[in-house]
Every structure is written in C-alpha cells, then in structure tokens.
Scaffold this motif. Sequence first.
Motif, PDB file in Angstrom:
ATOM      1  N   ALA A  15       0.818  -1.212   0.000  1.00 30.01           N
ATOM      2  CA  ALA A  15       0.000   0.000   0.000  1.00 30.01           C
ATOM      3  C   ALA A  15       0.854   1.265   0.000  1.00 30.01           C
ATOM      4  N   THR A  16       2.139   1.150   0.354  1.00 29.21           N
ATOM      5  CA  THR A  16       3.017   2.329   0.358  1.00 29.21           C
ATOM      6  C   THR A  16       3.533   2.665  -1.039  1.00 29.21           C
ATOM      7  N   LEU A  17       3.385   1.746  -1.979  1.00 29.17           N
ATOM      8  CA  LEU A  17       3.867   1.967  -3.341  1.00 29.17           C
ATOM      9  C   LEU A  17       2.883   2.826  -4.117  1.00 29.17           C
ATOM     10  N   THR A  18       3.388   3.482  -5.152  1.00 29.99           N
ATOM     11  CA  THR A  18       2.470   4.182  -6.052  1.00 29.99           C
ATOM     12  C   THR A  18       1.673   3.121  -6.804  1.00 29.99           C
ATOM     13  N   GLU A  19       0.581   3.516  -7.380  1.00 31.20           N
ATOM     14  CA  GLU A  19      -0.252   2.566  -8.130  1.00 31.20           C
ATOM     15  C   GLU A  19       0.543   1.930  -9.274  1.00 31.20           C
ATOM     16  N   LYS A  20       1.318   2.735  -9.983  1.00 26.22           N
ATOM     17  CA  LYS A  20       2.107   2.206 -11.101  1.00 26.22           C
ATOM     18  C   LYS A  20       3.165   1.224 -10.615  1.00 26.22           C
ATOM     19  N   GLN A  21       3.829   1.551  -9.506  1.00 21.90           N
ATOM     20  CA  GLN A  21       4.835   0.642  -8.955  1.00 21.90           C
ATOM     21  C   GLN A  21       4.188  -0.671  -8.516  1.00 21.90           C
ATOM     22  N   ARG A  22       3.077  -0.567  -7.812  1.00 26.09           N
ATOM     23  CA  ARG A  22       2.381  -1.754  -7.305  1.00 26.09           C
ATOM     24  C   ARG A  22       1.921  -2.647  -8.452  1.00 26.09           C
ATOM     25  N   GLU A  23       1.306  -2.057  -9.463  1.00 27.86           N
ATOM     26  CA  GLU A  23       0.817  -2.847 -10.600  1.00 27.86           C
ATOM     27  C   GLU A  23       1.968  -3.511 -11.349  1.00 27.86           C
ATOM     28  N   HIS A  28       4.753  -8.269 -12.825  1.00 30.77           N
ATOM     29  CA  HIS A  28       6.033  -8.871 -13.211  1.00 30.77           C
ATOM     30  C   HIS A  28       6.489  -9.952 -12.224  1.00 30.77           C
ATOM     31  N   ASP A  29       6.562  -9.613 -10.940  1.00 31.00           N
ATOM     32  CA  ASP A  29       7.143 -10.528  -9.955  1.00 31.00           C
ATOM     33  C   ASP A  29       6.185 -11.612  -9.477  1.00 31.00           C
ATOM     34  N   LEU A  30       4.919 -11.313  -9.375  1.00 33.89           N
ATOM     35  CA  LEU A  30       3.977 -12.310  -8.865  1.00 33.89           C
ATOM     36  C   LEU A  30       3.248 -13.066  -9.973  1.00 33.89           C
ATOM     37  N   ILE A  31       2.778 -12.332 -10.979  1.00 38.52           N
ATOM     38  CA  ILE A  31       2.031 -12.981 -12.062  1.00 38.52           C
ATOM     39  C   ILE A  31       2.978 -13.562 -13.101  1.00 38.52           C
ATOM     40  N   GLY A  32       4.137 -12.930 -13.259  1.00 43.80           N
ATOM     41  CA  GLY A  32       5.139 -13.454 -14.176  1.00 43.80           C
ATOM     42  C   GLY A  32       5.107 -12.887 -15.579  1.00 43.80           C
ATOM     43  N   LEU A  33       4.408 -11.766 -15.762  1.00 48.58           N
ATOM     44  CA  LEU A  33       4.389 -11.143 -17.079  1.00 48.58           C
ATOM     45  C   LEU A  33       5.756 -10.537 -17.382  1.00 48.58           C
ATOM     46  N   SER A  34       6.149 -10.573 -18.636  1.00 50.05           N
ATOM     47  CA  SER A  34       7.424  -9.965 -19.019  1.00 50.05           C
ATOM     48  C   SER A  34       7.292  -8.452 -18.989  1.00 50.05           C
ATOM     49  N   LEU A  35       8.432  -7.788 -18.845  1.00 55.97           N
ATOM     50  CA  LEU A  35       8.430  -6.318 -18.873  1.00 55.97           C
ATOM     51  C   LEU A  35       7.881  -5.820 -20.205  1.00 55.97           C
ATOM     52  N   ARG A  36       8.236  -6.504 -21.266  1.00 56.39           N
ATOM     53  CA  ARG A  36       7.759  -6.128 -22.596  1.00 56.39           C
ATOM     54  C   ARG A  36       6.237  -6.236 -22.695  1.00 56.39           C
ATOM     55  N   THR A  37       5.684  -7.319 -22.179  1.00 55.28           N
ATOM     56  CA  THR A  37       4.234  -7.513 -22.220  1.00 55.28           C
ATOM     57  C   THR A  37       3.514  -6.420 -21.443  1.00 55.28           C
ATOM     58  N   ILE A  38       4.018  -6.105 -20.270  1.00 56.15           N
ATOM     59  CA  ILE A  38       3.402  -5.053 -19.444  1.00 56.15           C
ATOM     60  C   ILE A  38       3.487  -3.705 -20.160  1.00 56.15           C
ATOM     61  N   ALA A  39       4.663  -3.416 -20.727  1.00 57.05           N
ATOM     62  CA  ALA A  39       4.855  -2.145 -21.433  1.00 57.05           C
ATOM     63  C   ALA A  39       3.914  -2.024 -22.625  1.00 57.05           C
TER      64      ALA A  39
END
Length: 66
Positions: A15-23, A28-39
Amino acid sequence: MSEVPESLAVFAALATLTEKQREALIDHDLIGLSLRTIAERDGIHRSAIEQHVSLGRARLRKALKA
C-alpha cells in the motif's frame, strides 16, 4: 499463526507503493508477465516499467524492514 501478521505486513507495504509501482511489481514478480508484455499493454516504454518495478522493490524492502 505467524503467517497472518507477515501477510498483513506485505499488504501494508504494498500500500506504500504508487499505483504504477504496485501494478508493475505484481504483474512482473507475482504474475510473471514480461516487462515487454506489461509495457505493450500499458502503452509505455519498457524502461519505464523497469523503473516502476525497481523503485517498487526498493520501497517494498524499506517498508518491510521498518
């Protein structure tokens, strides 16, 4: 029994993270999406996602140490 307080600490730290950081961190780390896919999904440059993840990890570590 000790898992419940740890889980609450993680949720509070997230909850201390910004929305963009949290998402970005969760995607990336929990769901496992690549940085490219998220971008591509978010319509922003991959380096921006890298920055959100990196800063989010740093803030999360700091919040969990407190």
